[in-house]
Design an enzyme around this catalytic site. Structure first.
Site, mmCIF file in Angstrom:
data_model
loop_
_atom_site.group_PDB
_atom_site.id
_atom_site.type_symbol
_atom_site.label_atom_id
_atom_site.label_comp_id
_atom_site.label_asym_id
_atom_site.label_seq_id
_atom_site.Cartn_x
_atom_site.Cartn_y
_atom_site.Cartn_z
ATOM 1 N N CYS A 1 -4.171 6.472 -4.822
ATOM 2 C CA CYS A 1 -3.595 5.132 -4.726
ATOM 3 C C CYS A 1 -2.119 5.252 -5.092
ATOM 4 O O CYS A 1 -1.796 5.535 -6.259
ATOM 5 C CB CYS A 1 -4.318 4.165 -5.669
ATOM 6 S SG CYS A 1 -3.715 2.460 -5.547
ATOM 7 N N HIS B 1 -2.157 -4.241 -10.863
ATOM 8 C CA HIS B 1 -2.723 -3.003 -11.424
ATOM 9 C C HIS B 1 -2.982 -3.180 -12.922
ATOM 10 O O HIS B 1 -2.141 -3.735 -13.637
ATOM 11 C CB HIS B 1 -1.778 -1.825 -11.211
ATOM 12 C CG HIS B 1 -1.644 -1.443 -9.763
ATOM 13 N ND1 HIS B 1 -2.490 -0.545 -9.146
ATOM 14 C CD2 HIS B 1 -0.788 -1.882 -8.811
ATOM 15 C CE1 HIS B 1 -2.135 -0.432 -7.873
ATOM 16 N NE2 HIS B 1 -1.126 -1.244 -7.642
ATOM 17 N N GLU C 1 -10.082 0.810 -6.611
ATOM 18 C CA GLU C 1 -9.159 -0.073 -5.901
ATOM 19 C C GLU C 1 -9.777 -1.428 -5.590
ATOM 20 O O GLU C 1 -10.940 -1.517 -5.196
ATOM 21 C CB GLU C 1 -8.716 0.561 -4.573
ATOM 22 C CG GLU C 1 -7.635 1.586 -4.730
ATOM 23 C CD GLU C 1 -6.957 1.869 -3.412
ATOM 24 O OE1 GLU C 1 -6.778 0.934 -2.611
ATOM 25 O OE2 GLU C 1 -6.621 3.047 -3.180
ATOM 26 N N CYS D 1 0.858 -1.181 0.000
ATOM 27 C CA CYS D 1 0.000 0.000 0.000
ATOM 28 C C CYS D 1 0.897 1.234 0.000
ATOM 29 O O CYS D 1 1.604 1.480 0.987
ATOM 30 C CB CYS D 1 -0.897 -0.014 1.228
ATOM 31 S SG CYS D 1 -1.941 1.436 1.344
ATOM 32 N N GLY E 1 -0.864 2.572 -7.327
ATOM 33 C CA GLY E 1 -1.499 2.810 -8.624
ATOM 34 C C GLY E 1 -0.803 3.902 -9.416
ATOM 35 O O GLY E 1 -0.635 3.806 -10.629
HETATM 36 N N1 LIG Z 1 -6.501 -1.741 -2.464
HETATM 37 C C1 LIG Z 1 -5.114 -2.069 -2.808
HETATM 38 C C2 LIG Z 1 -4.204 -1.863 -1.605
HETATM 39 C C3 LIG Z 1 -4.127 -0.461 -1.185
HETATM 40 C C4 LIG Z 1 -3.530 0.390 -2.259
HETATM 41 C C5 LIG Z 1 -3.275 1.773 -1.666
HETATM 42 N N2 LIG Z 1 -4.438 2.623 -1.725
HETATM 43 C C6 LIG Z 1 -2.064 2.414 -2.247
HETATM 44 O O1 LIG Z 1 -1.908 3.621 -1.978
HETATM 45 O O2 LIG Z 1 -1.247 1.734 -2.887
HETATM 46 C C7 LIG Z 1 -4.989 -3.518 -3.165
HETATM 47 O O3 LIG Z 1 -5.833 -4.311 -2.727
HETATM 48 O O4 LIG Z 1 -4.005 -3.836 -3.857
#
Ligand SMILES: N[C@@H](CCC[C@H](N)C(=O)O)C(=O)O
Length: 303
Positions: free
Chosen positions: A246, A182, A237, A91, A249
């Site tokens: 993200c 991603h 997400e 994250c 992301g």
């Molecule tokens: N929801 C993502 C994990 C969290 C990602 C986060 N918001 C970030 O900043 O990278 C997942 O399940 O991969």
């Protein structure tokens, strides 16, 4: 005996345990941080994390992040539960928040780097004296089987500008792992530019997240190129839905933009919650992310 609180399906607890937490956010991607240094096991379950993340019946957040003891020579370990209770490998915004939290816990008075073990491997954030956090996010993983995706690789073995049918429409996608999966798209086949403001994210996001081509589900970034050094994104997400930012992301989309020859290796990425500076360095193949992380409040949750 349990009673049902008015207006909810939740049984009224007659006894509970308490949990101290600190609420942080990185560009509005918000997390409940738990000082878990006294145990290798997270203090709460994924199911309790779902309750805590509920914005009406709980604290509210996109996830719960645990500061755990380090392993194999690292300073600390990070684990995170998404707001749906699933556990991602990494994250990006969250690790910036964790680094600021650690600096607070350690009463650090100057810039400090931390070696943090995650399910995505070693991640090294550095808290600068101005409060910005620079994170060495490690190298991107472009191997389809390890992203993972069932989409076929190109002649180099990468999923770059691949067609993906989503409910009858063909999107052009590039797939990247930053430890978590991603799917990055700059639009549908045959279109020039993606109108992010007109994008029905709540409808199309889940179709990507649960697409059969992504066996572990996926995070999806919808990107507009403003210039070769300035990108704009919206994100759906995995396990959290539409968030304001993200970090992994933003790193994935920068890699995709370079692979698709749409941008250079150092860009400003505008997310709904604010900008991040992302760089994919040629010398070490690592992606670096720079951005803020702010503490909002602390409290005691009853579980
Ligand atoms: N929801 C993502 C994990 C969290 C990602 C986060 N918001 C970030 O900043 O990278 C997942 O399940 O991969």
């Amino acid at each position: 005996m349990s009673m049902i609180e008015a207006g909810s399906e939740r049984p009224l607890r007659l006894c509970w345990r308490s949990l101290h937490f600190v609420k942080y956010h990185g560009l509005g991607n918000d997390f409940i941080l738990v000082d878990n240094r006294d145990s290798k096991v997270p203090k709460i379950s994924p199911e309790e994390a779902v309750e805590l993340c509920n914005r009406n019946f709980g604290v509210g957040g996109d996830g719960v992040i645990f500061v755990l003891p380090g392993v194999d020579g690292t300073d600390y370990s990070m684990r995170i539960f998404n707001s749906d209770g699933s556990e991602p490998e990494m994250c990006g915004n969250g690790i910036r928040c964790m680094a600021r939290y650690i600096a607070k816990l350690e009463n650090a008075i100057e810039s400090r780097s931390y070696k943090i073990h995650t399910l995505a491997g070693l991640i090294v954030p550095c808290v600068r004296e101005d409060g910005q956090v620079v994170v060495d996010m490690g190298p991107p993983n472009l191997n389809p089987a390890q992203i993972p995706t069932k989409l076929p690789g190109n002649e180099k073995g990468f999923v770059v500008r691949a067609p993906l049918n989503v409910s009858g429409k063909t999107w052009i996608v590039t797939c990247v792992s930053m430890g978590n999966p991603h799917c990055v798209t700059f639009g549908e086949q045959g279109t020039q530019d993606l109108d992010l403001d007109a994008l029905p994210l709540e409808q199309v996001g889940p179709l990507f997240e649960h697409h059969q081509m992504f066996p572990a589900r996926t995070n999806t970034e919808f990107v507009q190129v403003l210039s070769p050094s300035h990108l704009r994104m919206r994100v759906w997400e995995r396990g959290a839905g539409a968030t304001l930012a993200c970090g992994t992301g933003a790193c994935a989309l920068l890699v995709a933009a370079v692979l698709e020859q749409r941008a250079g290796r150092k860009c400003r990425v505008d997310l709904p919650g604010g900008p991040l500076e992302i760089e994919w360095r040629e010398d070490d193949n690592h992606v670096y992310m720079t951005g803020p992380a702010e503490a909002v409040f602390s409290g005691t949750a009853f579980l």
